[in-house]
Design an enzyme around this catalytic site. Structure first.
Site: not given
Ligand code: BEZ
Length: 219
Positions: A46
């Protein structure tokens, strides 16, 4: 109840964002908008996505498209997280609002719930959903990615250009199309109408069926 999908009017929700209180329909107004969700603040994928979207914000602004992010955490968390996002993608500024949805009400109504991913308290989290909404407030296109797959902003820009071409010219965009490539004339357009609509001309593919349905032109 089936979730929000292409052709549906997005609900006119009142939301809390990093830019204050918004009503979705007022925010969209007469523009196009991209509403995109993220599984959580301070998560790796994110953080890279939000920075890249900020980097592309000017491209979207030039096309008259508003951006609206969403992550479930609260506003205080979002404001802290923005410092990380801007530090990770140097030169970017997160100028678009981000919705806070700690009670998971917005993600349910916008069909952005990840059916499998849960936070440490067992609460649902958003998938990487993205809705492109037209000035008529209807969903024109949606992406639905799992948390493990970051989205491509080049692909978002590409599909925006495709949607805008289709909305303006009675055309569609073929496989691997990118802006500047030839488009195809919609099947609903007769050859007689095509000659009027596309005075620049068009080329019909010579196919074994001899049906003249694959017609390329420039717009
Ligand atoms: C991420 O943004 O890296 C992420 C968020 C939740 C689960 C897996 C990855």
């Amino acid at each position: 109840m089936p979730g929000l999908t292409i052709g549906d009017t997005i609900p006119d929700l009142e939301v809390e964002t990093t830019h204050g209180h918004l009503r979705l329909h007022d925010f969209i107004d007469d523009s196009w908008a991209i509403i995109f969700s993220h599984p959580g603040d301070f998560t790796p994928v994110c953080t890279t996505e939000l920075g890249k979207i900020a980097e592309y914000a000017e491209e979207f602004n030039r096309r008259g498209i508003k951006l609206l992010g969403l992550s479930c955490d609260d506003l205080r968390s979002h404001k802290e997280w923005i410092k990380d996002i801007e530090a990770f993608t140097p030169g970017c500024r997160v100028t678009y609002p981000i919705i806070a949805d700690p009670n998971r009400e917005v993600i349910k109504q916008l069909n952005m719930v990840d059916p499998e991913e849960k936070d440490t308290n067992g609460n649902s989290v958003p998938s990487r959903a993205l809705h492109i909404v037209g000035p008529d407030k209807r969903v024109k296109l949606s992406f639905l990615y799992p948390a493990s797959t970051g989205r491509s902003m080049e692909e978002v820009l590409r599909v925006v250009e495709s949607l805008k071409a289709a909305a303006k010219h009675k055309v569609a965009t073929p496989v691997n199309w990118k802006p500047g490539d030839k488009v195809v004339i919609s099947p609903s357009v007769s050859n007689e109408e095509a000659r009027k609509l596309f005075p620049q001309g068009y080329q019909t593919a010579d196919l074994p069926s001899k049906k003249d349905y694959l017609r390329f032109t420039n717009v």
